[in-house]
Design an enzyme around this catalytic site. Structure first.
Site, mmCIF file in Angstrom:
data_model
loop_
_atom_site.group_PDB
_atom_site.id
_atom_site.type_symbol
_atom_site.label_atom_id
_atom_site.label_comp_id
_atom_site.label_asym_id
_atom_site.label_seq_id
_atom_site.Cartn_x
_atom_site.Cartn_y
_atom_site.Cartn_z
ATOM 1 N N GLY A 1 24.913 0.094 -26.184
ATOM 2 C CA GLY A 1 24.936 -1.365 -26.335
ATOM 3 C C GLY A 1 26.322 -1.896 -26.653
ATOM 4 O O GLY A 1 26.640 -3.046 -26.323
ATOM 5 N N GLU B 1 22.841 6.608 -23.387
ATOM 6 C CA GLU B 1 21.397 6.424 -23.592
ATOM 7 C C GLU B 1 20.564 7.550 -22.994
ATOM 8 O O GLU B 1 19.521 7.923 -23.533
ATOM 9 C CB GLU B 1 20.939 5.083 -22.978
ATOM 10 C CG GLU B 1 21.366 3.849 -23.767
ATOM 11 C CD GLU B 1 22.745 3.323 -23.396
ATOM 12 O OE1 GLU B 1 23.529 4.074 -22.759
ATOM 13 O OE2 GLU B 1 23.048 2.166 -23.734
HETATM 14 N N1 3HC Z 1 22.378 3.676 -34.560
HETATM 15 C C1 3HC Z 1 22.117 3.959 -35.843
HETATM 16 N N2 3HC Z 1 22.848 4.826 -36.569
HETATM 17 C C2 3HC Z 1 23.864 5.420 -35.952
HETATM 18 C C3 3HC Z 1 24.190 5.175 -34.614
HETATM 19 C C4 3HC Z 1 23.395 4.236 -33.897
HETATM 20 N N3 3HC Z 1 23.658 3.921 -32.631
HETATM 21 N N4 3HC Z 1 25.251 5.931 -34.276
HETATM 22 C C5 3HC Z 1 25.588 6.638 -35.369
HETATM 23 N N5 3HC Z 1 24.745 6.317 -36.385
HETATM 24 C C6 3HC Z 1 24.800 6.817 -37.780
HETATM 25 C C7 3HC Z 1 24.514 8.298 -37.853
HETATM 26 O O1 3HC Z 1 23.135 8.534 -37.954
HETATM 27 C C8 3HC Z 1 25.271 8.681 -39.104
HETATM 28 O O2 3HC Z 1 24.470 8.295 -40.189
HETATM 29 P P1 3HC Z 1 24.521 9.131 -41.553
HETATM 30 O O3 3HC Z 1 25.913 9.086 -42.007
HETATM 31 O O4 3HC Z 1 23.554 8.413 -42.401
HETATM 32 O O5 3HC Z 1 24.058 10.507 -41.181
HETATM 33 C C9 3HC Z 1 26.485 7.757 -39.076
HETATM 34 O O6 3HC Z 1 26.138 6.676 -38.221
HETATM 35 C C10 3HC Z 1 27.736 8.407 -38.551
HETATM 36 O O7 3HC Z 1 27.436 8.992 -37.296
HETATM 37 P P2 3HC Z 1 28.041 10.396 -36.875
HETATM 38 O O8 3HC Z 1 27.824 11.382 -37.956
HETATM 39 O O9 3HC Z 1 27.504 10.692 -35.530
HETATM 40 O O10 3HC Z 1 29.581 10.019 -36.813
HETATM 41 P P3 3HC Z 1 30.722 10.570 -35.866
HETATM 42 O O11 3HC Z 1 31.961 9.929 -36.343
HETATM 43 O O12 3HC Z 1 30.640 12.036 -35.742
HETATM 44 O O13 3HC Z 1 30.375 10.002 -34.388
HETATM 45 C C11 3HC Z 1 29.700 8.354 -32.781
HETATM 46 C C12 3HC Z 1 30.427 8.628 -34.118
HETATM 47 C C13 3HC Z 1 30.462 9.019 -31.633
HETATM 48 C C14 3HC Z 1 29.666 6.872 -32.579
HETATM 49 C C15 3HC Z 1 28.289 8.957 -32.863
HETATM 50 O O14 3HC Z 1 27.680 8.475 -34.039
HETATM 51 C C16 3HC Z 1 27.370 8.629 -31.726
HETATM 52 O O15 3HC Z 1 27.465 9.233 -30.683
HETATM 53 N N6 3HC Z 1 26.424 7.685 -31.941
HETATM 54 C C17 3HC Z 1 25.374 7.377 -31.035
HETATM 55 C C18 3HC Z 1 25.856 6.693 -29.801
HETATM 56 C C19 3HC Z 1 24.686 6.331 -28.919
HETATM 57 O O16 3HC Z 1 23.875 7.167 -28.541
HETATM 58 N N7 3HC Z 1 24.582 5.044 -28.554
HETATM 59 C C20 3HC Z 1 23.531 4.553 -27.737
HETATM 60 C C21 3HC Z 1 22.490 3.934 -28.580
HETATM 61 S S1 3HC Z 1 21.115 3.414 -27.644
HETATM 62 C C22 3HC Z 1 21.585 1.904 -27.047
HETATM 63 O O17 3HC Z 1 22.648 1.445 -27.305
HETATM 64 C C23 3HC Z 1 20.525 1.221 -26.250
HETATM 65 C C24 3HC Z 1 21.048 0.043 -25.550
HETATM 66 O O18 3HC Z 1 21.347 0.373 -24.227
HETATM 67 C C25 3HC Z 1 20.026 -1.074 -25.549
#
Ligand code: 3HC
Length: 694
Positions: A101, A124
């Site tokens: 997003g 995603e």
């Molecule tokens: N939503 C909620 N929490 C999230 C999040 C998200 N999208 N991304 C990360 N977090 C949280 C983690 O759970 C973690 O929480 P914690 O400290 O309580 O355990 C904290 O944020 C830090 O995350 P990381 O430990 O993963 O931190 P890094 O620095 O290692 O990595 C990152 C950062 C590369 C941004 C990694 O967190 C990541 O890949 N996040 C997910 C990205 C993702 O999959 N985005 C797509 C979401 S779905 C979407 O957007 C749908 C849309 O199309 C409608």
């Protein structure tokens, strides 16, 4: 508190998203954005907007923890539409990762500037979803459907340079990112016209469609049972075939259906479980890791060599130690050959290979470990040998050196007891090949000091692994449950299923290989010898034992559970094996019958779930999520089913309990009876997830 701050510079409203740690687009950010955009539009002193974010990450996407819960307005697609339709130009300033997003917000902006370290991606697909806020519609308009599909179907991000080359960003700001974004916003406002992404069609062409269709066909083949790949194809095809609004509705419908699919639930569970695993119950942030600047690995076999490669790759100098120079030479040659293969494949440069090799110092004799901050013992599984090594290391190494064992089965507490510093001893159970496999079981001994555990976990992450804390027991978590599957698979053979039927049920479920094909690949002699050495702890595997006794060691001898004529890699059914199974069953008075794939899965996996529950009961694993990520990352359990414990929740714990009771009654094997925790959760409508959270 999540919020959006506005500051006006040079007639440009800079909207800064502040929602640590990763600026996920939770409801507060979404409504904050809508309000901030409206205020900036209403303000006559503002001629353009910049969308920025605080911290290292731009926006990590939708707030994953909101998925599966009742939606709270405004929705992300609504926010994205507000930005695209804004009456003043909006430029995104991408300071770091713009994912999911987060990238979709940026794609709706009228210009994009990235910091050199920014990463852009739509991950995603890895969460069992597809982009759901216009990504499937806007990215193809910006970079073409073929490249957009490639990016969305892999889920991997691209760096700023690649994003620029693809046309995803307008420029990379080498200096002040905000200044560059403001300057672009001012230029767009001054020009008086800007293009909405939705209105673009300049990237569509017959060649682009052909590239998309070819990539889609290939992705579909790889996808297996995962439902989001066909959904992604539908959405991108709609982008090419239908007007924007209709195609966007296709994306939304597919996204909404997927959010509540078990596969997406499972992948969210894995996402959070992987992060939760870093938290060690009872150990707070005040416990600091010991510095690790130098390592030593004892044993230059396949395992030790692989572990040394992990250190070298992470930039930590490592001494690789053997007793005999010849063994050391063989070990170093193996490492070099591994690197050379990577160089040939193009995944490693010759310079990187030289650099890594320079970090591995071969040495003869344990004295060479004297100045290491951590020593990892990776010699063969013999308590006497290990005791000798740990006794010597205790004498030779400096105080505070962490003494780790890579044992798979031996008692880490017994190993610790051979030293005068059991608090410094920990298990580091790498999986083979150690330089490739992501899982690392970090075995906490009864006396392992908290800072040793914290160091081991941090080191695991530095080595690029997924470290998971486990307690001391035979086989720890992964191999202890694997033993139950092996026994169950053998039991199924005697009861009437055939090897290829069991393997097919398992691969159809999503594993890359079934247990019998796997055993043939690993070599039946390995397990056979291990069972002999394990004595009363040995897995009951009468069929594998009988095959091995006949010299049928699997692929390497051309016959095992299957036949491998002329060095074939895929096994063919073998009437001799099947006759042998029949004879073994008859000797035990077992009347054989056929099994459906679902029955096979139940008989294979329910005992594993039972063992997992016992592991939780005993506190060997802290959370069911830890067990799941161990199985997904170390044993190829399909992530889209969430690991054995999450899968059990989907099946229903009451169903599992009833099944286990039936299996125990049918076979007379009391070890199959459901354990107390499983019964208790099933009876009280409880769940592993709720227990984890408690
Ligand atoms: N939503 C909620 N929490 C999230 C999040 C998200 N999208 N991304 C990360 N977090 C949280 C983690 O759970 C973690 O929480 P914690 O400290 O309580 O355990 C904290 O944020 C830090 O995350 P990381 O430990 O993963 O931190 P890094 O620095 O290692 O990595 C990152 C950062 C590369 C941004 C990694 O967190 C990541 O890949 N996040 C997910 C990205 C993702 O999959 N985005 C797509 C979401 S779905 C979407 O957007 C749908 C849309 O199309 C409608």
């Amino acid at each position: 508190m999540a919020s959006v701050h506005t500051a006006i510079t040079d007639g440009v409203a800079v909207l800064t998203i502040v929602n640590p740690p990763v600026n996920a687009l939770g409801v507060a950010v979404r409504s904050g954005l809508v309000e901030a955009v409206a205020a900036a539009v209403a303000d006559s002193a503002v001629r353009a907007l910049v969308l920025a974010a605080e911290g290292k990450v731009f926006v990590a996407g939708a707030d994953i923890s909101e998925f599966g819960k009742p939606p709270l307005p405004p929705s992300l697609p609504e926010v994205v539409a507000v930005i695209e339709d804004c009456a003043k130009p909006v430029v995104a300033a991408l300071n770091g990762a713009a994912l999911g997003g987060g990238l979709e917000l940026a794609l709706a902006c009228h210009g994009r500037v990235a910091a050199p370290g920014a990463k852009l991606g739509l991950p995603e697909i890895k969460l069992g979803l597809i982009p759901g806020a216009g990504g499937t519609q806007r990215l193809p308009r910006i970079i073409g459907a073929g490249p957009a599909f490639a990016l969305m179907s892999s889920g991997d991000p691209v760096d700023a340079r690649k994003a620029l080359a693809l046309g995803m960003v307008d420029e990379i700001a080498e200096g002040d990112l905000l200044a560059a974004a403001i300057a672009l916003a001012v230029r767009l406002a001054a020009a008086g016209g800007w293009t909405k992404t939705r209105a673009r069609a300049d990237k569509f062409s017959p060649e682009d469609r052909a590239a998309f269709e070819a990539a889609a066909a290939a992705a579909l083949k790889r996808a297996g049972r995962v439902p989001n790949v066909p959904a992604l194809i539908d959405a991108v095809r709609a982008c090419l075939d239908q007007p924007f609004t209709e195609a966007l509705a296709v994306e939304r419908a597919r996204f909404s259906a997927l959010v509540n699919d078990p596969s997406a639930r499972a992948l969210r569970h894995i996402f959070f479980a992987e992060r939760e695993a870093a938290r060690i119950p009872g150990i707070g942030k005040e416990v600091k890791a010991r510095p690790i600047a130098k390592a030593a690995v004892i044993g230059a076999g396949t395992m030790g060599g692989g572990i040394a490669m992990c250190f070298a790759q992470a930039g930590i100098p490592v001494t690789l130690i053997e007793v005999k120079p010849e063994a050391l030479e063989v070990g170093m040659a193996r490492i070099r050959a591994n690197y050379e293969t990577s160089v040939k494949r193009g995944s490693l440069t010759a310079e990187a290979m030289a650099e890594r090799l320079s970090r591995i110092l071969p040495a003869v004799g344990l004295e060479a470990a004297a100045d290491a901050d951590i020593v990892v013992e990776a010699v063969f599984e013999d308590m006497g040998v290990k005791a000798e090594i740990f006794g010597a290391l205790d004498r030779l190494t400096k105080p505070g050196t962490i003494l780790a064992t890579n044992t798979s089965y031996l008692d880490v507490d017994a190993i610790a007891a051979t030293t005068g510093r059991p608090q410094d001893v920990v298990g580091l159970h790498f999986f083979s090949p150690a330089n490739v496999m992501r899982l690392l079981e970090v075995v906490r001994g009864a006396q392992t000091a908290p800072d040793v555990l914290v160091t081991a976990m941090g080191l695991g992450r530095t080595l690029g692994k997924l470290p998971v804390v486990v307690g001391v027991c035979y086989g720890f978590v992964g191999n202890r449950m694997l033993a139950k599957r092996t026994e169950a698979a053998e039991r199924l053979l005697l009861a009437g299923a055939l090897p290829h039927e069991v393997d097919a049920a398992v691969t159809d479920f999503g594993f890359r290989m079934g247990p019998f094909a796997m055993a043939d690949l690993a070599g039946l002699d390995i397990g056979w010898r291990a069972r002999k050495a394990a004595g009363d702890k040995a897995v009951n595997a009468p069929v594998a034992d009988a095959l091995a006794e006949q010299g049928r060691f699997g692929q390497k001898t051309g016959r095992g559970f299957y036949l491998y004529p002329d060095g074939a890699r895929a096994g063919a059914r073998d009437p001799e094996t099947e006759a042998l199974i029949g004879a073994l069953a008859a000797a035990r008075g077992i009347a054989r019958r056929s099994f459906t794939p679902d029955e096979i899965l139940a008989r294979l996996f329910y005992p594993m779930v039972n063992e997992g529950a016992k592991i939780l009961e005993e506190g060997i694993a802290a959370r069911s999520g830890d067990i799941d990520i161990i199985w997904v990352n170390g044993y190829n359990w399909p992530a889209f089913t969430g690991g054995p414990m999450q899968w059990a929740e989907e099946v229903g714990l009451a169903t599992i309990v009833a099944g286990l009771e039936r299996f125990a009654a049918e076979t007379g094997d009391a070890s199959l009876a459901p354990c107390a925790l499983l019964r208790q959760l099933a009876a009280g409508a409880g769940s592993f997830a709720a227990r984890d959270a408690a």
